[in-house]
Design a protein around this motif. Structure first.
Motif, PDB file in Angstrom:
ATOM      1  N   LEU A  29      -3.756  11.488 -27.401  1.00 11.27           N
ATOM      2  CA  LEU A  29      -2.951  10.884 -28.455  1.00 11.27           C
ATOM      3  C   LEU A  29      -1.811  10.070 -27.852  1.00 11.27           C
ATOM      4  CD1 LEU A  29      -2.513  10.698 -31.529  1.00 11.27           C
ATOM      5  CD2 LEU A  29      -1.004  12.684 -31.327  1.00 11.27           C
ATOM      6  N   THR A  30      -1.180  10.613 -26.807  1.00 12.66           N
ATOM      7  CA  THR A  30      -0.130   9.873 -26.103  1.00 12.66           C
ATOM      8  C   THR A  30      -0.664   8.556 -25.555  1.00 12.66           C
ATOM      9  OG1 THR A  30       0.968  11.950 -25.491  1.00 12.66           O
ATOM     10  CG2 THR A  30       1.549   9.991 -24.223  1.00 12.66           C
ATOM     11  N   ALA A  31      -1.853   8.618 -24.947  1.00 11.46           N
ATOM     12  CA  ALA A  31      -2.447   7.398 -24.381  1.00 11.46           C
ATOM     13  C   ALA A  31      -2.768   6.386 -25.472  1.00 11.46           C
ATOM     14  CB  ALA A  31      -3.710   7.761 -23.604  1.00 11.46           C
ATOM     15  N   ALA A  32      -3.351   6.850 -26.576  1.00 14.77           N
ATOM     16  CA  ALA A  32      -3.770   5.941 -27.634  1.00 14.77           C
ATOM     17  C   ALA A  32      -2.583   5.224 -28.276  1.00 14.77           C
ATOM     18  CB  ALA A  32      -4.550   6.721 -28.699  1.00 14.77           C
ATOM     19  N   LEU A  33      -1.464   5.898 -28.406  1.00 14.35           N
ATOM     20  CA  LEU A  33      -0.326   5.331 -29.122  1.00 14.35           C
ATOM     21  C   LEU A  33       0.592   4.483 -28.239  1.00 14.35           C
ATOM     22  CD1 LEU A  33       0.694   8.354 -31.402  1.00 14.35           C
ATOM     23  CD2 LEU A  33      -0.719   6.367 -31.979  1.00 14.35           C
ATOM     24  N   GLN A  34       0.452   4.586 -26.907  1.00 12.98           N
ATOM     25  CA  GLN A  34       1.409   3.896 -26.037  1.00 12.98           C
ATOM     26  C   GLN A  34       0.787   2.872 -25.092  1.00 12.98           C
ATOM     27  OE1 GLN A  34       4.112   6.591 -23.983  1.00 12.98           O
ATOM     28  NE2 GLN A  34       4.051   8.074 -25.652  1.00 12.98           N
ATOM     29  N   PHE A  35      -0.529   2.844 -24.959  1.00 14.08           N
ATOM     30  CA  PHE A  35      -1.112   2.098 -23.849  1.00 14.08           C
ATOM     31  C   PHE A  35      -0.902   0.596 -23.932  1.00 14.08           C
ATOM     32  CE2 PHE A  35      -4.527   1.312 -26.823  1.00 14.08           C
ATOM     33  CZ  PHE A  35      -5.092   0.111 -26.401  1.00 14.08           C
ATOM     34  N   ARG A  36      -0.908   0.017 -25.131  1.00 16.50           N
ATOM     35  CA  ARG A  36      -0.852  -1.452 -25.229  1.00 16.50           C
ATOM     36  C   ARG A  36       0.401  -2.019 -24.574  1.00 16.50           C
ATOM     37  NH1 ARG A  36      -4.763  -3.409 -28.767  1.00 16.50           N
ATOM     38  NH2 ARG A  36      -5.715  -1.794 -30.075  1.00 16.50           N
ATOM     39  N   ALA A  37       1.539  -1.375 -24.782  1.00 17.96           N
ATOM     40  CA  ALA A  37       2.790  -1.883 -24.213  1.00 17.96           C
ATOM     41  C   ALA A  37       2.938  -1.524 -22.742  1.00 17.96           C
ATOM     42  CB  ALA A  37       3.981  -1.333 -24.996  1.00 17.96           C
ATOM     43  N   LEU A  38       2.270  -0.459 -22.300  1.00 14.52           N
ATOM     44  CA  LEU A  38       2.454   0.003 -20.924  1.00 14.52           C
ATOM     45  C   LEU A  38       1.424  -0.596 -19.973  1.00 14.52           C
ATOM     46  CD1 LEU A  38       3.221   3.786 -21.575  1.00 14.52           C
ATOM     47  CD2 LEU A  38       4.836   1.901 -21.302  1.00 14.52           C
ATOM     48  N   ILE A  39       0.128  -0.442 -20.301  1.00 17.37           N
ATOM     49  CA  ILE A  39      -0.915  -0.888 -19.366  1.00 17.37           C
ATOM     50  C   ILE A  39      -1.957  -1.768 -20.043  1.00 17.37           C
ATOM     51  CG2 ILE A  39      -0.651   1.075 -17.799  1.00 17.37           C
ATOM     52  CD1 ILE A  39      -3.051   2.392 -19.154  1.00 17.37           C
ATOM     53  N   GLY A  40      -1.708  -2.187 -21.271  1.00 13.77           N
ATOM     54  CA  GLY A  40      -2.644  -3.065 -21.958  1.00 13.77           C
ATOM     55  C   GLY A  40      -2.685  -4.452 -21.346  1.00 13.77           C
ATOM     56  N   ARG A  41      -3.494  -5.311 -21.930  1.00 15.38           N
ATOM     57  CA  ARG A  41      -3.659  -6.658 -21.353  1.00 15.38           C
ATOM     58  C   ARG A  41      -2.339  -7.397 -21.251  1.00 15.38           C
ATOM     59  NH1 ARG A  41      -7.833  -9.459 -19.894  1.00 15.38           N
ATOM     60  NH2 ARG A  41      -9.272  -7.911 -20.729  1.00 15.38           N
ATOM     61  N   ARG A  42      -1.425  -7.159 -22.188  1.00 12.21           N
ATOM     62  CA  ARG A  42      -0.080  -7.743 -22.109  1.00 12.21           C
ATOM     63  C   ARG A  42       0.953  -6.648 -21.863  1.00 12.21           C
ATOM     64  NH1 ARG A  42       2.849 -10.157 -25.373  1.00 12.21           N
ATOM     65  NH2 ARG A  42       3.685 -11.643 -23.868  1.00 12.21           N
ATOM     66  N   GLY A  43       0.544  -5.577 -21.236  1.00 14.40           N
ATOM     67  CA  GLY A  43       1.466  -4.499 -20.949  1.00 14.40           C
ATOM     68  C   GLY A  43       2.356  -4.804 -19.761  1.00 14.40           C
ATOM     69  N   TYR A  67     -12.739  -3.948 -19.137  1.00 16.92           N
ATOM     70  CA  TYR A  67     -11.482  -3.618 -19.803  1.00 16.92           C
ATOM     71  C   TYR A  67     -11.207  -4.603 -20.933  1.00 16.92           C
ATOM     72  CZ  TYR A  67      -6.852  -2.493 -21.226  1.00 16.92           C
ATOM     73  OH  TYR A  67      -5.800  -2.116 -22.018  1.00 16.92           O
ATOM     74  N   SER A  68     -10.842  -4.047 -22.057  1.00 12.77           N
ATOM     75  CA  SER A  68     -10.208  -4.768 -23.153  1.00 12.77           C
ATOM     76  C   SER A  68      -9.361  -3.742 -23.878  1.00 12.77           C
ATOM     77  CB  SER A  68     -11.244  -5.387 -24.097  1.00 12.77           C
ATOM     78  OG  SER A  68     -11.922  -4.371 -24.828  1.00 12.77           O
ATOM     79  N   ASP A  69      -8.345  -4.212 -24.572  1.00  9.69           N
ATOM     80  CA  ASP A  69      -7.502  -3.274 -25.310  1.00  9.69           C
ATOM     81  C   ASP A  69      -8.319  -2.501 -26.341  1.00  9.69           C
ATOM     82  OD1 ASP A  69      -5.370  -4.099 -23.833  1.00  9.69           O
ATOM     83  OD2 ASP A  69      -4.352  -5.191 -25.435  1.00  9.69           O
ATOM     84  N   ARG A  70      -9.293  -3.160 -26.937  1.00  9.69           N
ATOM     85  CA  ARG A  70     -10.121  -2.474 -27.926  1.00  9.69           C
ATOM     86  C   ARG A  70     -10.947  -1.374 -27.267  1.00  9.69           C
ATOM     87  NH1 ARG A  70     -13.518  -5.976 -32.134  1.00  9.69           N
ATOM     88  NH2 ARG A  70     -11.348  -6.348 -32.761  1.00  9.69           N
ATOM     89  N   PHE A  71     -11.514  -1.666 -26.092  1.00 10.11           N
ATOM     90  CA  PHE A  71     -12.326  -0.659 -25.399  1.00 10.11           C
ATOM     91  C   PHE A  71     -11.467   0.525 -24.976  1.00 10.11           C
ATOM     92  CE2 PHE A  71     -14.409   0.774 -21.324  1.00 10.11           C
ATOM     93  CZ  PHE A  71     -15.471   1.408 -21.947  1.00 10.11           C
TER      94      PHE A  71
END
Length: 473
Positions: A29-43, A67-71
Motif C-alpha cells: 500500500l505504501t508503494a502504491a500510494l507514493q511511487f509516482r512522485a518518488l520513483i515513477g517516470r517523473r519521480g 517499466y511504465s507507471d501503469r505497470f
C-alpha cells in the motif's frame, strides 16, 4: 517423518503467516500510494534511468524488462490484493504447491520494487521483509505440519536482527555504554510519535533503565530463542514487549512490527494440533535444499557480526536472501529539520511572504503535535530527516523535489500534508532553511501549547526558481 514436522507449532504458523501478510499489505500500500512522485517516470529518482545503468543480475526486477507507471501500479495493487488474500487465509484452501506459489507472489513483486527503489528503499526493514517473506513460502499450509528447519531459520533471523543491533550499539556510540542515549534519542529520532514528547520527559534514571533493558533484550535474550520450551516462548515474548515499547515511543515504519512477527514464530501457543499426513517427499526435498542454501549463505552476516567493522542494513545477495541488520549505532544529540518554503513574489526580498510547506510526519509547525503513522512508511519524511543531518544524503533527489514544488506537481504534493499555494498558482521561488528543534519543557508546553521550540541555524537552499520555459524531467 516426525523428525521433519513440528506439529505443536500449528497455531504458531497460522498466527505468523497472517501477521506477515498484514505487513506485506502495508508495504505494498505504501508503494502504491507514493511511487509516482518518488520513483515513477517523473519521480525524483526515476526507475527508467536506474535500470539503464544497473544490469538485471545486480538488481533483479520485473521492471528491468518493462517499466511504465501503469505497470508499476498494477504490480503494487496486485501485491495488495494477494497480501489481503493471504491475510484472509486463502493459502489454507489451496493445495500445498499452490499455497507455496501464492506466498511466492508477494515476495517476487516486492523484490522487484525494492531492487529499483534506490535511496527510497534503502532501509533495513525492506530486506528483512524479503528475507522473512522468502522463508514463509516454505512453511506450508493445512496439508502439512510446519517444518522444524524453517521454524529454526526464522529464529535464526530474529537472533541476527536483535543480536546484530545490540552489537552495533555497543561498538558504536559511547552513550550506549554509558546508558545515556535515550536522554536524546526520543527527541532526535527520525520521526517522533504522539507519545515521544512524554518519553523524552521521563526522569533520566528511567532512561538508564530503558537502555539497560534494551541491552539485555538484544545481547542476552536472543540466545534463549534456541532453548527448550517454554524458555524460547518467554524470550520471544520479552522481545515482543520491547518492540511494543518502541512502537509507542516513535514511528519506525514496520521495523518493529516485522520483528514482532518474527518473534511470534518462536511462541508455542497451547492448542491440540490436528492430525495430518506426512509431508510429501517433494516438499521435504525442497525445504531441506532451500534450508541448506540459506544456512550456507548465512556465514556472511555472521562474519559481519563478528567483525570490528560491523556494518548495518546491508544485503549480501541481489535476492535479499541473507542480510545484516542494525539501527542507531550512533545517536544524534541535536535535532535539525529542513523547513521548505515558497513565495509568490516575482523578486524575493527580506519582506517576502514566505509560506511553509507542511509535511505529514516530520516536525514543522512547533504547535503541531506528532501523529502516529507507523507501520505506514512516509518515505519522503524519513529522507528529509537524513537531509537535515547532511546535504550529502539529499544530493540525488532534493533538487528535483524543489522543481516539483515549483511546478505544483500533483503527485509530489500528495506526499505532503499541505501546500500553501493553490493548485493553479505555483510559487515563483522555493527556499529551504535549517532549524534546530527541541522538545519544550512542561512549563513551556502549558504556557504556549507548543511541543517544539525551534531556532534558525542557517540557509539550506537559497531562493530557487525554474529557469527553463517548461518543466524539467
Amino acid at each position: 517423518m516426525e523428525w521433519f514436522a513440528a506439529s505443536d507449532y500449528w497455531v504458531t504458523r497460522l498466527v505468523f503467516q497472517r501477521a506477515l501478510a498484514a505487513v506485506y499489505l502495508v508495504a505494498f500500500l505504501t508503494a502504491a500510494l507514493q511511487f509516482r512522485a518518488l520513483i515513477g517516470r517523473r519521480g525524483m529518482l526515476p526507475v527508467p534511468r536506474f535500470v539503464e545503468r544497473v544490469p538485471f543480475k545486480r538488481a533483479p526486477s520485473l521492471f528491468q524488462w518493462h517499466y511504465s507507471d501503469r505497470f508499476f501500479a498494477v504490480c503494487a495493487w496486485t501485491g495488495c490484493a494477494v497480501s489481503a488474500a493471504l491475510l484472509a487465509g486463502l493459502d489454507s484452501l489451496l493445495p500445498l504447491w499452490a499455497g507455496m506459489a501464492l506466498w511466492l507472489v508477494p515476495w517476487a513483486l516486492y523484490l522487484s520494487i525494492v531492487n529499483v527503489g534506490q535511496t527510497w528503499y534503502a532501509f533495513g526493514w525492506e530486506s528483512l521483509l524479503l528475507e522473512v517473506g522468502f522463508l514463509a513460502v516454505f512453511l506450508g499450509n493445512d496439508e502439512v505440519a510446519p517444518p522444524v528447519v524453517v521454524l529454526f531459520l526464522l529464529r535464526w533471523i530474529l537472533f541476527r536482527v536483535e543480536f546484530g543491533a545490540g552489537l552495533i550499539k555497543m561498538r558504536g556510540d559511547v552513550c550506549w555504554r554509558k546508558l545515556t542515549c535515550l536522554d536524546h534519542h526520543h527527541e532526535t529520532q527520525p520521526m517522533p510519535g504522539p507519545l515521544s514528547w512524554f518519553f523524552h520527559r521521563l526522569p533520566k534514571p528511567l532512561h538508564r533503565v530503558e537502555v539497560a533493558a534494551n541491552h539485555v533484550t538484544q545481547l542476552a535474550v536472543p540466545f534463549l530463542l534456541f532453548a527448550p520450551q517454554p524458555v524460547a516462548t518467554a524470550a520471544a515474548c520479552l522481545m515482543i514487549v520491547t518492540q511494543l515499547w518502541l512502537v509507542l515511543s516513535g514511528n519506525f515504519a514496520w521495523l518493529n512490527w516485522i520483528t514482532i512477527v518474527l518473534a511470534l514464530s518462536a511462541v508455542r501457543f497451547p492448542a491440540d494440533p490436528p492430525q495430518v499426513p506426512d509431508a510429501p517427499l517433494w516438499y521435504v526435498v525442497v525445504v531441506l535444499a532451500v534450508s541448506a542454501l540459506l544456512l550456507g549463505l548465512g556465514y556472511r552476516p555472521v562474519r559481519n557480526m563478528l567483525s570490528r567493522r560491523q556494518v548495518m542494513n546491508r544485503s549480501f545477495d541481489p535476492l535479499h536472501l541473507v542480510n545484516t541488520y542494525g539501527a542507531f549505532g550512533s545517536v544524534s544529540r541535536v535535532r535539525y529539520e529542513v523547513v521548505v518554503e515558497g513565495t509568490a513574489d516575482d523578486v524575493p526580498h527580506a519582506e517576502s511572504g514566505w509560506r511553509e510547506y507542511e509535511f505529514k510526519g516530520k516536525p514543522g509547525d512547533p504547535r503541531r503535535w506528532p501523529r502516529q503513522f507507523a507501520p505506514y512508511h512516509l518515505r519522503l519524511d524519513w529522507l528529509m530527516w537524513f537531509a537535515a543531518l547532511s546535504p550529502a544524503y539529499a544530493e540525488s533527489w532534493f533538487g528535483v523535489l524543489v522543481e516539483r514544488l515549483l511546478e505544483n506537481d500533483r503527485e509530489t504534493l500528495k506526499l505532503l500534508r499541505r501546500s500553501p499555494f493553490p493548485p493553479d498558482e505555483p510559487p515563483r521561488y522555493v527556499r529551504a532553511r535549517l532549524f534546530r528543534y527541541r522538545f519544550t519543557s512542561w512549563r513551556e508546553l502549558r504556557e504556549t501549547g507548543a511541543c517544539w521550540e525551534r531556532t534558525y541555524v542557517r540557509e539550506y537552499l537559497p531562493p530557487t526558481r525554474l529557469t527553463g520555459p517548461g518543466p524539467r524531467a
